[in-house]
Design an enzyme around this catalytic site. Structure first.
Site, PDB file in Angstrom:
ATOM      1  N   ASP A 243       0.854  -1.171   0.000  1.00  0.00           N
ATOM      2  CA  ASP A 243       0.000   0.000   0.000  1.00  0.00           C
ATOM      3  C   ASP A 243       0.900   1.233   0.000  1.00  0.00           C
ATOM      4  O   ASP A 243       1.871   1.281   0.750  1.00  0.00           O
ATOM      5  CB  ASP A 243      -0.856  -0.001   1.281  1.00  0.00           C
TER       6      ASP A 243
ATOM      7  N   ASP B 239      -3.250   4.426  -2.445  1.00  0.00           N
ATOM      8  CA  ASP B 239      -4.280   5.009  -1.598  1.00  0.00           C
ATOM      9  C   ASP B 239      -4.802   6.323  -2.201  1.00  0.00           C
ATOM     10  O   ASP B 239      -4.006   7.169  -2.638  1.00  0.00           O
ATOM     11  CB  ASP B 239      -3.638   5.290  -0.228  1.00  0.00           C
TER      12      ASP B 239
ATOM     13  N   GLU C 253      -6.796   3.133  -5.824  1.00  0.00           N
ATOM     14  CA  GLU C 253      -8.072   3.235  -5.118  1.00  0.00           C
ATOM     15  C   GLU C 253      -8.874   4.331  -5.818  1.00  0.00           C
ATOM     16  O   GLU C 253      -8.495   5.500  -5.803  1.00  0.00           O
ATOM     17  CB  GLU C 253      -7.865   3.594  -3.641  1.00  0.00           C
TER      18      GLU C 253
ATOM     19  N   HIS D  91     -10.657  -3.453   3.973  1.00  0.00           N
ATOM     20  CA  HIS D  91     -10.502  -2.939   5.345  1.00  0.00           C
ATOM     21  C   HIS D  91     -11.320  -1.669   5.589  1.00  0.00           C
ATOM     22  O   HIS D  91     -11.335  -1.159   6.702  1.00  0.00           O
ATOM     23  CB  HIS D  91      -9.017  -2.660   5.606  1.00  0.00           C
ATOM     24  N   ASP D  92     -11.951  -1.122   4.550  1.00  0.00           N
ATOM     25  CA  ASP D  92     -12.753   0.096   4.715  1.00  0.00           C
ATOM     26  C   ASP D  92     -14.247  -0.176   4.694  1.00  0.00           C
ATOM     27  O   ASP D  92     -15.047   0.772   4.707  1.00  0.00           O
ATOM     28  CB  ASP D  92     -12.457   1.075   3.563  1.00  0.00           C
TER      29      ASP D  92
HETATM   30  C1  GLC Z   1      -8.063   5.088   1.962  1.00  0.00           C
HETATM   31  C2  GLC Z   1      -7.781   3.929   2.870  1.00  0.00           C
HETATM   32  C3  GLC Z   1      -8.398   4.210   4.204  1.00  0.00           C
HETATM   33  C4  GLC Z   1      -7.761   5.458   4.771  1.00  0.00           C
HETATM   34  C5  GLC Z   1      -7.854   6.621   3.803  1.00  0.00           C
HETATM   35  C6  GLC Z   1      -6.906   7.713   4.175  1.00  0.00           C
HETATM   36  O1  GLC Z   1      -9.416   5.250   1.709  1.00  0.00           O
HETATM   37  O2  GLC Z   1      -8.212   2.728   2.291  1.00  0.00           O
HETATM   38  O3  GLC Z   1      -8.278   3.130   5.088  1.00  0.00           O
HETATM   39  O4  GLC Z   1      -8.379   5.807   5.973  1.00  0.00           O
HETATM   40  O5  GLC Z   1      -7.511   6.248   2.488  1.00  0.00           O
HETATM   41  O6  GLC Z   1      -5.587   7.295   3.974  1.00  0.00           O
END
Ligand code: GLC
Length: 559
Positions: A98, A203, A265, A330-331
């Site tokens: 990541d 990310d 993402e 994980h989100d």
């Molecule tokens: C992305 C991650 C998340 C995080 C956010 C800020 O959405 O997947 O877990 O809180 O970015 O980094």
């Protein structure tokens, strides 16, 4: 054209903190992961995505990076990571890291330098703005995590200015207008590739470019949660013009390297704007994941939504774009709780949702625990929650006059902690995750739902997932086939074919808790044999009226 390695991959996300603790400190670690690599191999995984493993004060569990080039000591050492990487490679498993390029931790050395003075060489690494004449924030942008007063700007005493943070207060946005920052990032990314990793999950990559001039948002604040007039306006920092120039430069300097896989993402990405990010000729990203199916706050998936989303993304696929198939990470919430049945039909609906993800075009990514049907959790007190999207909004609701019970009920359902409770390995203490006190409580249903119990059961989610990953290896239509939907008006039944030169597959799934009627359309001719099903005496594609059991699904191949 020869396929790239990732096109046939089966992905698996590891949230290390909650996976397996080898040393009893209550926090998952790399040696824990090493001990479980054989399990991942058995599952058929060929690519691991690690949520951030770097040194971090853990304000957002590692998405607040304090050192991009060192492993968080709670997880282990650089040597442990190297050992893991080599072992994974020897087992045919690639590893992607990541990469959080939108922001760092405020504890990062760059930020500590940056705040010191206006002429510090790191000043421009972050986004600083003076206060307005009355001392207030530079504009009305609100932060996603809604910490403090809800603003996306934080006053810094040392710097004597405000800095921008789209997320938490401890997560200042990096300034991509600054070439020195870019160079620093390219060097760091290249060193990771030299180390031997196989690519990056990027990310919030669509948010690197901010609206020039930082204008006030003209949108209305959300009535329930926004405070003091601050507005969470995604458009101010998502897909802003100029973002592609940034990503193309990243590609030219780093991502374009041989065999490096990138998965963005895709906040704010849809089938219309996705091609610009992922078509190979754009030379930006190899793939992206979107939120049209797996939205944390979204309602339960319907057959119609599934068809609409898959059809529109299939067009992106036909243009040559690669996208990810997933329903949780994980989100999110646990997919079986959000979209399936986490009570009577837990096993069967978990198998069905897996089938949809592993038989549609794109790269499937499994999120840890999904392969044993782990479910949402409900804690009684806000103190047991950890996630910023849970705790921040909870207190914002209290400030807005909601009572604690209402606020808790509101945030718990969509809390990211649903997905973050420790992995349930067995029915022993702490579900076999740790000998110590777990950093986040274990889901109380662990005695019933755990890997050992699942494998011992006659009907197992894990063993079914093994068959799904085998289908991907053995049936070219899963990777290459075009997708066409049948029975497009049906409110419950999802039915589609995957056709390539070598074969035709047909998938049927009843996305409901009811028994429903099913009849293969007359346009479909010829016999089929069943490759995989989740109900013993299930449908036979006879062409006559049949009944699909609740959550029944099956994969057939044309004879
Ligand atoms: C992305 C991650 C998340 C995080 C956010 C800020 O959405 O997947 O877990 O809180 O970015 O980094």
């Amino acid at each position: 054209m020869e396929k790239k390695w990732w096109q046939t991959a089966v992905g698996y996300e590891i949230y290390c903190k909650s996976f397996c603790d080898s040393d009893g400190d209550g926090i998952g670690d790399l040696r824990g992961v090493i001990s479980k690599l054989p399990m991942l191999k058995d599952l058929g995984v060929t690519c691991i995505w690690f949520a951030p493993l770097y040194v971090s004060p853990q304000a957002d569990n590692g998405y607040d990076v304090a050192d991009y080039e060192a492993i968080n000591p709670d997880y282990g050492t650089m040597e442990d990571f190297k050992e893991l990487l080599d072992l994974a490679h020897s087992m045919g498993i690639r590893v992607i890291m990541d990469m959080v390029l939108n922001h760092s931790s405020d504890e990062h050395r760059w930020f500590q330098e940056s705040r010191k003075s206006k002429d510090n060489p790191y000043r421009d690494y972050y986004i600083w703005r003076p206060a307005k004449a009355d001392g207030s924030e530079p504009n009305n942008w609100g932060s996603y995590f809604r910490e403090g007063n809800g603003s996306a700007w934080q006053w810094d005493e040392v710097a004597g200015e405000y800095y921008l943070h789209q997320y938490g207060i401890k997560m200042p946005d990096l300034n991509w207008e600054c070439q020195a920052l870019r160079e620093e990032i390219y060097g760091m990314l290249n060193r990771w590739l030299d180390f031997g990793i196989d690519g990056f999950r990027l990310d919030v990559i669509t948010r690197l470019k901010k609206m020039p001039g930082f204008p006030d948002s003209t949108k209305k604040p959300e009535p329930k949660l926004d405070r003091n007039g601050f507005v969470v306006d995604r458009d101010m920092c998502t897909n802003v013009e100029g973002i592609h120039q940034i990503i193309r430069e990243l590609n030219r300097r780093v991502f374009g390297r041989e065999d490096c896989f990138t998965m963005g993402e895709g906040a704010g990405v849809n089938p219309t704007n996705a091609p610009d990010y992922i078509l190979p000729e754009r030379q930006e990203l190899d793939s992206i994941y979107h939120f049209q199916l797996a939205s944390r706050k979204g309602p339960r998936l319907t057959a119609e939504q599934f068809r609409t989303v898959q059809k529109s993304w299939a067009k992106v696929g036909e243009m040559g774009g690669t996208y990810i198939q997933y329903l949780s990470n994980h989100d999110s919430q646990r997919q079986v709780s959000q979209h399936g049945s986490d009570k009577a039909y837990r096993t069967r609906s978990a198998q069905l949702l897996g089938t949809l993800m592993h038989t549609t075009p794109g790269i499937p990514f499994i999120y840890q625990g999904e392969e044993i049907g782990m479910v949402n959790v409900r804690f009684d007190s806000i103190d047991d929650y950890n996630c910023c999207y849970t705790v921040g909004p909870y207190y914002a609701m209290l400030d807005n006059g909601f009572d604690p019970a209402t606020a808790l009920a509101d945030v718990a359902q969509t809390s990211r902690d649903n997905a973050r409770t420790p992995y349930q390995w067995n029915a022993q203490k702490n579900a076999g995750f740790t000998d110590g006190k777990p950093w986040l409580k274990v889901n109380p249903r662990y005695e019933e739902i755990n890997l050992e119990a699942d494998l011992a059961a006659e009907d197992s989610v894990f063993r079914y997932y093994q068959k799904l990953t085998a289908l991907r290896r053995e049936h070219p239509a899963i990777v290459e086939g075009n997708i066409s939907f049948l029975l497009e008006e049906d409110p419950n039944v999802i039915c589609y074919t995957r056709v390539c030169e070598k074969e035709t597959l047909l998938i049927v799934a009843n996305l409901s808790e009811e028994e429903v009627a099913f009849k293969l359309p007359e346009s479909v001719k010829g016999g089929f044999s069943c490759l995989l099903r989740n109900v013993k005496e299930g449908i036979g594609l006879t062409g006559e009226n049949e009944l699909l059991a609740p959550w029944e699904c099956a994969v057939f191949v044309a004879e």
